[in-house]
Design an enzyme around this catalytic site. Structure first.
Site, PDB file in Angstrom:
ATOM      1  N   TYR A   1      -6.273  -1.545  -6.795  1.00 47.06           N
ATOM      2  CA  TYR A   1      -5.722  -2.754  -6.166  1.00 47.06           C
ATOM      3  C   TYR A   1      -5.092  -2.479  -4.811  1.00 47.06           C
ATOM      4  CZ  TYR A   1      -1.354  -1.792  -8.977  1.00 47.06           C
ATOM      5  OH  TYR A   1      -0.254  -1.267  -9.593  1.00 47.06           O
ATOM      6  N   GLU A   2      -4.787  -3.585  -4.109  1.00 47.65           N
ATOM      7  CA  GLU A   2      -4.323  -3.553  -2.709  1.00 47.65           C
ATOM      8  C   GLU A   2      -5.368  -2.936  -1.781  1.00 47.65           C
ATOM      9  OE1 GLU A   2      -1.921  -5.350  -2.555  1.00 47.65           O
ATOM     10  OE2 GLU A   2      -1.078  -5.182  -4.543  1.00 47.65           O
ATOM     11  N   GLY A   3      -6.630  -3.102  -2.103  1.00 47.01           N
ATOM     12  CA  GLY A   3      -7.717  -2.510  -1.327  1.00 47.01           C
ATOM     13  C   GLY A   3      -8.121  -1.194  -1.940  1.00 47.01           C
TER      14      GLY A   3
ATOM     15  N   ARG B   1       0.824  -1.206   0.000  1.00 54.27           N
ATOM     16  CA  ARG B   1       0.000   0.000   0.000  1.00 54.27           C
ATOM     17  C   ARG B   1       0.861   1.260   0.000  1.00 54.27           C
ATOM     18  NH1 ARG B   1      -4.642  -2.594   3.997  1.00 54.27           N
ATOM     19  NH2 ARG B   1      -5.792  -3.570   2.282  1.00 54.27           N
TER      20      ARG B   1
END
Length: 579
Positions: free
Chosen positions: A434-436, A297
């Site tokens: 992406y990655e949340g 992140r």
């Protein structure tokens, strides 16, 4: 064609003037013998050469060629191989790796600046070493000694690479409903069966082996996310000598056809009773994987900033050269550079102000991670954890907006592939997802980072900033102080609201906090530039850009404060059939 020159002056200004990290490094026994300012500058300069010479000029070609699946194998753009070899030989794949396993042991603050340059040069390429670095972090913290000794040296050296395998077709952010299964075997290993999608760098020809970190469920797993375990599943099972041996039962189903980052192999991976090895405790896989996720992140923030920096450089160059219209010149036959037009200046100054504040913010968060690591500082760890969703969400939102604005500076030419601007827009877009997704990041920030401890970590941070600002003679200090007081009142109100109101306000709340903290970044820039040894032009640029931020950007937060004070019930008045 899109060009790029690494902003080494501003990177060094942040490392050594704004945050004075060279002094901090010399105070740490683990770092004092490894790095000081001159060493850091040499590392940055060499990394910049790879980015400027071997990657950036060919990013458009990599986008056009893309990653291709041929006879079950993924083939990458040809120049990626030489660039990756240069990166590995120079030690950049092991820059922040643990020295006990062959890493260079450099601080995160330095490696994050290299990440930014790689993302400016080619986001798609940056994902290959980036995912490996994240996988190494997870293994270092959670694997047993035998596993670390076998895998980490080869991953740090760049011989092997790594991935993270979470998402399934039916289970995106809701990992608790995943179906990938792990069956225990008598030799202590496991059979992993299932399918994962959106696996970045899932298959490629850059390295001799690929180490997949896979989330799966054991037969006795509790329901939901508490039943997830983490497994290491290599593409090739290491032999007795630790070299790639027999091929594991991991195959590529397809490569996703994406909007951007075409040089990145985003794969569907099928695990058909593949051999895997448990990492960490059973049913604790999600916690282990989030070690890697948090690292990634922060890297997403570097992607947003890296794309925005390259977009800014090219838009500025175009604006200086493109003759169109007349602002001061009255000769009807003589056009002037579009940089003279108010709207063009507005767009460029918006990008410049946010980029430079973002670079300071990224350096700050990375330095907090370093202090948490080397000093075992709990306060720094809490603050890094608090600020990670901002680094991911706000920096990627601003990065995408910057690319769109820079494309707008080009007018119609920005829509044409040859100029490279439309690629930056496409490549930058994924970082918000992406990655949340950034919406998930905002809810995480609100509920888990702020509300969970009744705002204590954020209040402590605001206290320290307020005390620092109150003692300053800078002209912007009192203005920033007023925004800090207003933010404090908003936080007080939100932590006592109901969960629905907190969730509804999450995105606006994250943005409000971010704008105020970027104001603090500009305060730190102005404070540092007064006594720095940089040129008069550098100082003037900093001073005027700070003024622009406080006069034309930071006042936006007043609107966010107003939004955050409103009743959120209106969001829920429509039933599904009314949408």
């Amino acid at each position: 064609m899109s060009q790029y020159q690494a902003p080494l002056n501003d990177i060094c200004f942040n490392l050594f003037d704004v945050w004075q990290l060279d002094k901090y490094w010399q105070q740490q026994p683990e770092l004092a013998e490894l790095i000081e300012a001159d060493t850091a500058k040499a590392i940055l300069e060499e990394a910049a050469k790879i980015c400027e010479q071997q990657l950036a000029p060919f990013a458009g070609e990599a986008d056009a060629v893309g990653a291709k699946l041929i006879d079950g194998k993924v083939v990458l753009p040809e120049h990626y191989h030489a660039a990756y070899q240069s990166l590995s030989e120079g030690g950049w794949t092991s820059l922040s790796g643990n020295t006990a396993y062959g890493g260079m042991g450099m601080p995160k603050a330095l490696s994050m600046m290299v990440d930014e340059m790689l993302c400016s040069a080619d986001i798609a390429f940056s994902l290959y070493p980036g995912l490996t670095a994240g996988a190494c972090v997870a293994l270092l913290q959670h694997a047993d000694e035998q596993t670390k000794a076998l895998y980490l040296p080869k991953m740090y050296s760049g011989e092997w690479s790594g991935t993270m395998c979470l998402t399934e077709a039916h289970a995106g952010s809701d990992l608790g409903i995943m179906r990938t299964a792990a069956k225990p075997l008598q030799d202590g290993s496991y059979q992993i069966s299932g399918s994962k999608i959106f696996i970045t760098a899932g298959e490629h020809d850059l390295t001799a082996n690929i180490v997949h970190l896979v989330l799966a469920k054991l037969p006795d797993a509790p329901a939901g996310s508490r039943g997830i375990s983490l497994f290491l599943v290599p593409k090739y099972i290491p032999d007795a000598q630790g070299e790639p041996g027999s091929r594991n039962n991991v195959t590529v189903g397809s490569i996703e056809h994406k909007m951007g980052i075409n040089g990145s192999a985003t794969c569907v991976l099928n695990f058909d009773a593949a051999k895997g090895y448990l990492i960490g405790e059973p049913h604790r896989g999600l916690a282990c994987m989030f070690t890697m996720m948090n690292y990634e992140r922060l890297s997403m923030g570097s992607q947003g900033l890296g794309a925005a920096e390259r977009a800014y450089q090219n838009a500025l160059s175009y604006a200086k050269e493109r003759l169109q219209g007349r602002v001061t010149e009255k000769d009807a036959n003589k056009a002037e550079p579009i940089l003279g037009h108010a709207d063009v200046r507005r767009m460029l100054l918006n990008i410049k102000a946010m980029n430079e504040a973002g670079r300071s913010f990224a350096t700050w968060v990375a330095s907090l991670l370093d202090k948490a690591k080397y000093d075992n500082c709990e306060v720094s760890a809490k603050r890094a954890n608090l600020l990670t969703p901002i680094a991911k969400a706000f920096m990627t939102d601003q990065g995408f907006d910057a690319c769109v604005s820079a494309q707008q500076v080009f007018g119609g030419h920005g829509y044409i592939k040859e100029w490279g601007m439309e690629q930056l827009v496409r490549d930058a877009r994924i970082a918000q997802i992406y990655e949340g997704t950034n919406g998930i990041q905002a809810v995480d920030f609100m509920l888990r980072k702020v509300v969970a401890d009744k705002g204590q970590t954020l209040f402590d941070l605001l206290n320290d900033i307020e005390h620092e600002v109150a003692a300053s003679n800078l002209a912007i200090a009192s203005q920033l102080g007023q925004y800090l007081l207003q933010l404090r009142a908003i936080v007080q109100s939100l932590i006592t609201a109901d969960v629905d109101a907190q969730s509804t306000n999450a995105c606006d709340f994250l943005a409000a906090v971010s704008y105020v903290l970027y104001g603090y970044m500009w305060y730190k820039n102005l404070e540092a530039v007064e006594t720095s040894g940089y040129s008069a032009a550098f100082k003037f640029s900093k001073q005027q850009t700070a003024g622009y931020y406080f006069q034309r950007i930071l006042p936006k937060v007043a609107g966010l404060f107003a939004l955050l004070s409103q009743d959120t019930a209106v969001l829920n008045t429509l039933s599904p059939e009314h949408f």
